[in-house]
Design an enzyme around this catalytic site. Structure first.
Site, PDB file in Angstrom:
ATOM      1  N   LYS A  40     -10.624  12.755  -2.686  1.00 17.46           N
ATOM      2  CA  LYS A  40     -11.728  11.846  -2.360  1.00 17.46           C
ATOM      3  C   LYS A  40     -13.062  12.454  -2.772  1.00 17.46           C
ATOM      4  O   LYS A  40     -13.934  11.755  -3.280  1.00 17.46           O
ATOM      5  CB  LYS A  40     -11.736  11.521  -0.864  1.00 17.46           C
ATOM      6  CG  LYS A  40     -10.635  10.551  -0.452  1.00 17.46           C
ATOM      7  CD  LYS A  40     -10.873  10.028   0.943  1.00 17.46           C
ATOM      8  CE  LYS A  40      -9.816   9.031   1.360  1.00 17.46           C
ATOM      9  NZ  LYS A  40     -10.009   8.577   2.737  1.00 17.46           N
ATOM     10  N   LYS A  78       0.310   6.297  -6.909  1.00 18.70           N
ATOM     11  CA  LYS A  78       0.633   5.513  -5.710  1.00 18.70           C
ATOM     12  C   LYS A  78      -0.277   4.275  -5.620  1.00 18.70           C
ATOM     13  O   LYS A  78      -1.398   4.289  -6.141  1.00 18.70           O
ATOM     14  CB  LYS A  78       0.552   6.365  -4.446  1.00 18.70           C
ATOM     15  CG  LYS A  78      -0.838   6.720  -4.027  1.00 18.70           C
ATOM     16  CD  LYS A  78      -0.874   7.225  -2.587  1.00 18.70           C
ATOM     17  CE  LYS A  78      -2.327   7.364  -2.198  1.00 18.70           C
ATOM     18  NZ  LYS A  78      -2.629   7.631  -0.847  1.00 18.70           N
ATOM     19  N   LYS A 115      -5.694   1.786  -1.872  1.00 16.75           N
ATOM     20  CA  LYS A 115      -6.784   0.859  -1.522  1.00 16.75           C
ATOM     21  C   LYS A 115      -7.986   1.066  -2.435  1.00 16.75           C
ATOM     22  O   LYS A 115      -8.765   0.164  -2.642  1.00 16.75           O
ATOM     23  CB  LYS A 115      -7.247   1.146  -0.103  1.00 16.75           C
ATOM     24  CG  LYS A 115      -6.392   0.587   0.983  1.00 16.75           C
ATOM     25  CD  LYS A 115      -7.075   0.994   2.284  1.00 16.75           C
ATOM     26  CE  LYS A 115      -6.247   0.763   3.491  1.00 16.75           C
ATOM     27  NZ  LYS A 115      -6.786   1.527   4.640  1.00 16.75           N
TER      28      LYS A 115
HETATM   29  P1  AMP Z   1      -4.772   4.367   4.415  1.00 16.19           P
HETATM   30  O1  AMP Z   1      -4.715   3.399   3.299  1.00 16.19           O
HETATM   31  O2  AMP Z   1      -5.132   5.718   3.919  1.00 16.19           O
HETATM   32  O3  AMP Z   1      -5.556   3.917   5.606  1.00 16.19           O
HETATM   33  O4  AMP Z   1      -3.272   4.494   4.895  1.00 16.19           O
HETATM   34  C1  AMP Z   1      -2.691   3.814   5.987  1.00 16.19           C
HETATM   35  C2  AMP Z   1      -1.216   4.140   6.091  1.00 16.19           C
HETATM   36  O5  AMP Z   1      -0.509   3.626   4.948  1.00 16.19           O
HETATM   37  C3  AMP Z   1      -0.908   5.642   6.106  1.00 16.19           C
HETATM   38  O6  AMP Z   1       0.181   5.879   6.988  1.00 16.19           O
HETATM   39  C4  AMP Z   1      -0.524   5.941   4.696  1.00 16.19           C
HETATM   40  O7  AMP Z   1       0.311   7.076   4.577  1.00 16.19           O
HETATM   41  C5  AMP Z   1       0.219   4.661   4.310  1.00 16.19           C
HETATM   42  N1  AMP Z   1       0.164   4.419   2.856  1.00 16.19           N
HETATM   43  C6  AMP Z   1      -0.959   4.343   2.085  1.00 16.19           C
HETATM   44  N2  AMP Z   1      -0.639   4.100   0.792  1.00 16.19           N
HETATM   45  C7  AMP Z   1       0.715   4.027   0.737  1.00 16.19           C
HETATM   46  C8  AMP Z   1       1.660   3.780  -0.330  1.00 16.19           C
HETATM   47  N3  AMP Z   1       1.271   3.579  -1.584  1.00 16.19           N
HETATM   48  N4  AMP Z   1       2.985   3.771  -0.007  1.00 16.19           N
HETATM   49  C9  AMP Z   1       3.387   3.970   1.274  1.00 16.19           C
HETATM   50  N5  AMP Z   1       2.568   4.200   2.308  1.00 16.19           N
HETATM   51  C10 AMP Z   1       1.240   4.232   2.062  1.00 16.19           C
END
Ligand code: AMP
Ligand code: TRP
Length: 343
Positions: free
Chosen positions: A121, A209, A212
């Protein structure tokens, strides 16, 4: 057994967030764990909307307010019950900030410097603020405040949960059994990830991956995408050379990712899907996947429409969740303050 997890109200929540995190939570809310003496116990589940984490990178204030409620709507649409679980917003329970400060005083700089997510980040920001650097300490506070045993998350969060465990161990050693404290202050938490689905890949670059923060909207399917958007994104998703629908992550990362998504949304095994699509074209497979996604994401689109009409019902659920969460958080803080020698 206590379970805690959270999602940041930033960007658009996508099917990777759903399959990697939220879908596991829905199953956990009903899971019964055996305890000593042969009695079984349902886990206590706490699901948070971590807004203080979302402000560690530049953001828009009006959008943030909207996103917080959207994430709550997603939790509910996914099937998380506000009666069975505690659903709340991090900034509405001030103990998170208090514990984060205290944990900062025992967290080595070096541990924060090696966090992969921080490095990734920080590389994308023109200015890096202290909040982004200290982000994992706030996450540790989130988890430890509730004496959490299990943290269901996607692959990318394992390192943060490991650090949380280290911080808890360090705290217990330093402030645990002393004249001010009769024993361990924190439970040691563990990350729980899925065997399949912990890392859903981008639709346009299946070696990365789904994220967002991806600038390309075609790379992910968000939970609120319209049927037309879903069709368009799936039909233009990167596939591989050849024409077989086979799960071979190394040789065929694009099709393998789509098979994983199909399998998790349809609850059919990848083996069965390979059989069902034997001899079929990529196009036929993609058309079928679009249909499944349109169907399975319908509750999310409906809940968002409901939220747009009456945001009050969600505000009420969150206010109630914050009160219930705070009771648990206050009990932990009492122990923490005493053990650290604060008044
Ligand atoms: P965040 O987008 O960082 O707020 O992530 C929220 C949750 O989604 C966390 O538990 C991450 O590990 C999970 N997560 C985010 N991106 C992925 C992805 N591409 N595949 C699986 N899990 C994800
Ligand atoms: N850092 C997590 C993410 O980016 C979000 C998060 C904050 C979290 N606090 C948490 C996840 C506590 C689990 C438990 O996905």
């Amino acid at each position: 057994m206590r379970i805690f997890s959270g999602i940041q109200p930033s960007g658009d929540i996508h099917i990777g967030n759903y399959l990697g995190a939220i879908k596991q939570w829905v199953a956990l809310q009903n899971k019964v764990y055996p305890v000593r003496g042969g009695i079984s116990n349902k886990a206590d589940c706490i699901f948070c909307i971590v807004d203080w984490h979302a402000i560690t990178v530049p953001y828009n204030q009006t959008m943030l307010q909207r996103k917080i409620k959207e994430v709550a709507a997603i939790y509910l649409a996914a099937g998380l019950s506000p009666e069975k679980n505690i659903i709340f917003v991090q900034s509405q329970v001030k103990e998170h900030a208090e514990l984060a400060w205290l944990l900062n005083t025992i967290t080595p700089l070096g541990d924060l410097q090696r966090m992969t997510q921080f490095k990734e980040k920080a590389a994308k920001q023109a200015n890096v603020e202290a909040g982004l650097f200290n982000y994992p300490v706030l996450m540790a506070a989130d988890i430890l405040l509730y004496q959490t045993d299990i943290v269901p998350v996607g692959e990318d969060q394992k390192q943060h949960v490991e650090l949380t465990r280290e911080i808890a161990r360090r705290f217990n050693t330093r402030f645990g059994k002393t004249e001010l404290s009769s024993g361990e202050v924190f439970s040691l938490p563990k990350a729980q990830t899925l065997k399949i689905g912990a890392k859903i890949m981008s639709l346009t670059a299946p070696d990365k991956k789904m994220s967002k923060s991806d600038k390309n909207p075609q790379a992910s399917i968000t939970l609120f995408d319209s049927p037309e958007q879903i069709k368009k994104k799936i039909s233009s998703a990167t596939t591989d050379s050849g024409h077989e629908i086979k799960f071979q992550p190394k040789e065929k990362p694009g099709i393998s990712n789509l098979l994983t998504i199909y399998s998790l949304f349809s609850d059919k095994s990848i083996k069965d899907l390979e059989k069902a699509f034997l001899g079929k074209s990529y196009q036929e497979f993609k058309a079928s996947l679009s249909e499944i996604l349109i169907e399975k994401l319908k509750p999310f689109r409906n809940k968002k429409a409901e939220l747009d009409k009456s945001p009050e019902s969600i505000e009420k659920i969150l206010a109630d969740g914050a009160l219930r969460a705070q009771k648990i958080a206050q009990a932990t803080m009492q122990k923490v303050r005493t053990s650290m020698g604060l008044l």
